[in-house]
Write a protein that holds these residues in place. Structure first.
Motif, PDB file in Angstrom:
ATOM      1  N   GLY A  15     -22.757  -7.870  66.849  1.00  0.00           N
ATOM      2  CA  GLY A  15     -23.248  -8.094  68.202  1.00  0.00           C
ATOM      3  C   GLY A  15     -22.787  -9.397  68.808  1.00  0.00           C
ATOM      4  O   GLY A  15     -22.159 -10.238  68.167  1.00  0.00           O
ATOM      5  N   ILE A  16     -23.118  -9.540  70.077  1.00  0.00           N
ATOM      6  CA  ILE A  16     -22.735 -10.718  70.854  1.00  0.00           C
ATOM      7  C   ILE A  16     -23.631 -11.889  70.482  1.00  0.00           C
ATOM      8  O   ILE A  16     -24.848 -11.738  70.336  1.00  0.00           O
ATOM      9  CB  ILE A  16     -22.821 -10.383  72.353  1.00  0.00           C
ATOM     10  N   LYS A  17     -23.034 -13.047  70.341  1.00  0.00           N
ATOM     11  CA  LYS A  17     -23.769 -14.229  69.895  1.00  0.00           C
ATOM     12  C   LYS A  17     -24.480 -14.917  71.064  1.00  0.00           C
ATOM     13  O   LYS A  17     -24.074 -14.820  72.214  1.00  0.00           O
ATOM     14  CB  LYS A  17     -22.823 -15.224  69.223  1.00  0.00           C
ATOM     15  N   HIS A  18     -25.546 -15.637  70.728  1.00  0.00           N
ATOM     16  CA  HIS A  18     -26.300 -16.367  71.750  1.00  0.00           C
ATOM     17  C   HIS A  18     -25.825 -17.817  71.844  1.00  0.00           C
ATOM     18  O   HIS A  18     -24.982 -18.261  71.057  1.00  0.00           O
ATOM     19  CB  HIS A  18     -27.804 -16.290  71.475  1.00  0.00           C
ATOM     20  N   LEU A  19     -26.365 -18.533  72.811  1.00  0.00           N
ATOM     21  CA  LEU A  19     -25.907 -19.900  73.056  1.00  0.00           C
ATOM     22  C   LEU A  19     -26.217 -20.838  71.895  1.00  0.00           C
ATOM     23  O   LEU A  19     -25.519 -21.831  71.694  1.00  0.00           O
ATOM     24  CB  LEU A  19     -26.530 -20.433  74.350  1.00  0.00           C
ATOM     25  N   ALA A  56     -22.833  -5.750  59.162  1.00  0.00           N
ATOM     26  CA  ALA A  56     -21.813  -4.895  59.774  1.00  0.00           C
ATOM     27  C   ALA A  56     -22.176  -3.427  59.623  1.00  0.00           C
ATOM     28  O   ALA A  56     -22.081  -2.634  60.575  1.00  0.00           O
ATOM     29  CB  ALA A  56     -20.453  -5.174  59.141  1.00  0.00           C
ATOM     30  N   GLU A  57     -22.609  -3.043  58.428  1.00  0.00           N
ATOM     31  CA  GLU A  57     -22.945  -1.642  58.196  1.00  0.00           C
ATOM     32  C   GLU A  57     -24.153  -1.207  59.019  1.00  0.00           C
ATOM     33  O   GLU A  57     -24.161  -0.113  59.602  1.00  0.00           O
ATOM     34  CB  GLU A  57     -23.194  -1.401  56.705  1.00  0.00           C
ATOM     35  N   LEU A  58     -25.159  -2.043  59.081  1.00  0.00           N
ATOM     36  CA  LEU A  58     -26.358  -1.696  59.854  1.00  0.00           C
ATOM     37  C   LEU A  58     -26.050  -1.597  61.341  1.00  0.00           C
ATOM     38  O   LEU A  58     -26.511  -0.678  62.029  1.00  0.00           O
ATOM     39  CB  LEU A  58     -27.460  -2.733  59.613  1.00  0.00           C
ATOM     40  N   ALA A  59     -25.259  -2.558  61.855  1.00  0.00           N
ATOM     41  CA  ALA A  59     -24.918  -2.546  63.277  1.00  0.00           C
ATOM     42  C   ALA A  59     -24.067  -1.332  63.631  1.00  0.00           C
ATOM     43  O   ALA A  59     -24.247  -0.706  64.684  1.00  0.00           O
ATOM     44  CB  ALA A  59     -24.196  -3.834  63.660  1.00  0.00           C
ATOM     45  N   ALA A  60     -23.126  -0.992  62.754  1.00  0.00           N
ATOM     46  CA  ALA A  60     -22.287   0.178  62.998  1.00  0.00           C
ATOM     47  C   ALA A  60     -23.119   1.447  62.994  1.00  0.00           C
ATOM     48  O   ALA A  60     -22.932   2.344  63.839  1.00  0.00           O
ATOM     49  CB  ALA A  60     -21.182   0.254  61.941  1.00  0.00           C
ATOM     50  N   SER A 352     -32.481 -15.667  68.767  1.00  0.00           N
ATOM     51  CA  SER A 352     -32.353 -14.783  67.625  1.00  0.00           C
ATOM     52  C   SER A 352     -31.470 -13.605  67.979  1.00  0.00           C
ATOM     53  O   SER A 352     -31.802 -12.823  68.876  1.00  0.00           O
ATOM     54  CB  SER A 352     -33.721 -14.271  67.156  1.00  0.00           C
ATOM     55  N   THR A 353     -30.340 -13.494  67.268  1.00  0.00           N
ATOM     56  CA  THR A 353     -29.466 -12.343  67.479  1.00  0.00           C
ATOM     57  C   THR A 353     -30.156 -11.067  67.035  1.00  0.00           C
ATOM     58  O   THR A 353     -30.136 -10.052  67.737  1.00  0.00           O
ATOM     59  CB  THR A 353     -28.151 -12.517  66.693  1.00  0.00           C
ATOM     60  N   SER A 354     -30.781 -11.107  65.859  1.00  0.00           N
ATOM     61  CA  SER A 354     -31.368  -9.891  65.306  1.00  0.00           C
ATOM     62  C   SER A 354     -32.508  -9.361  66.161  1.00  0.00           C
ATOM     63  O   SER A 354     -32.742  -8.156  66.225  1.00  0.00           O
ATOM     64  CB  SER A 354     -31.866 -10.157  63.884  1.00  0.00           C
TER      65      SER A 354
END
Length: 577
Positions: A15-19, A56-60, A352-354
């Motif tokens: 995913g896209i990262k935060h500041l 990576a696996e979970l996001a995919a 928090s990205t997650s």
């Protein structure tokens, strides 16, 4: 000219990262890289996407795509956002690259041959409903240290304590949510870090110039409790660098891959090799940055990262390098300096990205250009302690620092010159006491700025740069060439000539912080002269001679209105779907 290797923490692909991610590693690393290049040094600035492991696996799976396809797409997304924020990587690689696969297996084989990798039978959580072992992040539960209910099986995001999956209270599968879990026996490879503790400890003790944040975290992991522990470096996953390969000094590791925290730091080397491939160069081109037996002994290597990454870069990755160097032959470069950062919090909470909390990189660029964000983030970098992003502070900083100070100076002097002398640097007049005092003050300010940048003191460097901008405004206000022009046009011309040269100098000095605005200033001054000032500031402030043409730049920075700030506060309330 010195040679500098710079790496910033490799962001996860999920995913896209935060500041907060941005200011904790990539952005200050870019600041330093740009500064060193401006000073004439040879720089190799490397980053990549971290594409292996559970995230990576979970996001995919969540995106409904094969993991390889998902990683390829997200790599380009992250690379485009890096370009949007003007991150000047020499190469932005991928940890899934063939280069990193080969290097990871090389280091594993070398360590194994040195007796530094052990095969260990261990208890691991198995999900009955998912019919698979659940490595680290495939398990969620309550942190036994702080009670956070969404801790992962490798680390608690709330308190940063490193965990094993079996440590979690009330664990559940991150895949299905099932609580039908049981512990089964399996076999994994472990890096024998404990046997390297003495060498690692002596190496850390030798780094007397490192930030206290960096060394305190490293020493805590080295000495607290049972001290430095051996670390599992394989997982039961399919996506990653295979742990069983030709030449491996072990057997029976089919169906396992190397743990992401083993192969991800090696990707710093892998990405540099990818750079050589992409630019049509041979292995010697990248080896001169990484192998001290191939020319890297004169390289200064600096890493930038958030404090949660410090243990792996002060202990695990150095253990890999130190252990491999024992074999003789290839000798690999150890980091010389680790610049670590605390956390940037968001408007009373945490980024928090997650959990999708905070302002993310794509959202930021959708409302304002990169320089606005770069300036605020760097001038408020969480160095000595955690810092907090608030919309009120962001608005105030942009309006006062960028618009009222730098932007105002450039606008006032260029418009005044255009109105009285035309769009050329005016001739005539001589410098008086005020002008000589300004040149001296700029010299002193420059020395302070350079010292802060050399020391990687990001917030102080921002303060020093702003102070240089203030000198120009104060000079204009005091000298008042628009008033002097009425009685002594030649003297007003001299004042204007000095001030226009100050615009060029500000562009050069400001480029590491605000590269787009710097480029606009240089374009307005119609010069390609990006020379960093040498010992004579007076010479630097005479780079644009009388008669040199310029164009009045557009407004460099617009002010943020209260209505906009209020709207953004509502729109970016901290939850991203």
């Amino acid at each position: 000219m010195a040679r500098h290797l710079i790496t910033s923490a490799i962001p996860y692909i999920n995913g896209i990262k935060h500041l907060g991610n941005l200011v904790g590693s990539q952005l200050p690393a870019d600041l330093y890289a740009r500064y060193l290049r401006a000073r004439g040094h040879e720089v190799m600035f490397i980053c990549a996407t971290d594409e292996h492991g559970t995230p990576a696996e979970l996001a995919a799976a969540k995106a409904g795509k094969p993991v390889a396809e998902y990683c390829a797409e997200m790599h380009e997304v992250q690379a485009e956002l890096a370009r949007g924020f003007r991150l000047s990587f020499d190469h932005f690689g991928r940890s899934s690259s063939p280069r990193n696969h080969a290097l990871t297996q090389y280091f594993a084989q070398t360590l194994g041959e040195q007796g530094l990798i052990a095969e260990v039978a261990e208890s691991q959580v198995f999900s009955i409903d998912d019919n698979r072992f659940l490595p680290d992040r495939y398990i969620e539960g309550t942190c036994p240290n702080c009670g956070y209910e969404r801790a992962r099986g490798d680390q608690c995001e709330n308190c940063t304590k490193q965990l094993d999956p079996t440590d979690l209270v009330n664990p559940r599968s991150a895949i299905s949510g099932s609580t039908r879990l049981e512990v089964r026996e399996t076999k994994h490879l472990y890096l024998r870090q404990r046997s390297l503790k003495g060498e690692i400890s002596a190496w850390i003790d030798s780094k007397t110039d490192w930030p206290v944040l960096t060394t305190s975290i490293a020493r805590k992991w080295l000495n607290d409790g049972d001290g430095l522990q051996d670390r599992g470096i394989t997982r039961d996953l399919q996506w990653g660098v295979p742990a069983q390969f030709e030449g491996a000094p072990w057997s029976g590791m089919e169906g396992k891959v190397f743990y992401v925290w083993f192969d991800a730091p090696i990707e710093y080397i892998g990405a540099t090799a990818e750079w050589a491939d992409a630019t049509g160069q041979d292995d010697a081109a990248w080896q001169r940055w990484w192998r001290t037996d191939k020319g890297a002994d004169d390289v200064t290597y600096t890493e930038f990262m958030g404090k949660d990454n410090v243990p792996f870069h002060t202990l695990s990755f150095p253990a890999t390098i130190i252990g491999a160097n024992r074999a003789g032959g290839a000798q690999w470069k150890l980091v010389d300096y680790i610049k670590s950062f605390n956390y940037l919090n968001y408007d009373g909470g945490q980024f928090s990205t997650s959990q999708g909390r905070g302002v993310f990189m794509d959202q930021a660029l959708s409302i304002l250009p990169a320089d606005y964000w770069r300036w605020w983030l760097l001038s408020h970098a969480p160095e000595g302690a955690d810092s907090e992003f608030t919309w009120e502070n962001f608005q105030t900083s942009v309006n006062k620092d960028l618009a009222d100070v730098l932007g105002n100076f450039v606008s006032r002097i260029t418009k005044f010159c255009r109105g009285k002398f035309g769009e050329t640097v005016p001739e005539g007049g001589t410098y008086g006491a005020q002008e000589l005092a300004l040149i001296e003050a700029v010299g002193a300010g420059l020395a302070s700025y350079q010292a802060s940048m050399d020391a990687m003191m990001v917030r102080r460097a921002a303060q020093d740069l702003r102070a240089l901008w203030v000198l120009g405004n104060e000079y204009l206000q005091s000298a008042a060439p628009w008033t002097v022009f009425k009685t002594d046009p030649a003297q007003a011309a001299a004042q204007t000539r000095l001030s226009l040269n100050l615009v060029r100098l500000y562009a050069v000095l400001s480029e590491p912080f605000i590269p787009d605005a710097a480029a606009a200033m240089l374009e307005g001054m119609q010069t390609t002269n990006r020379d960093w000032p040498g010992e004579s500031v007076a010479e630097a402030l005479a780079a644009l001679p009388a008669g040199h043409a310029f164009t009045t730049p557009e407004v460099l920075f617009r002010k943020i209105a209260d209505e906009e700030r209020e709207d953004w506060q509502k729109r970016f309330s901290g939850i991203r779907s």
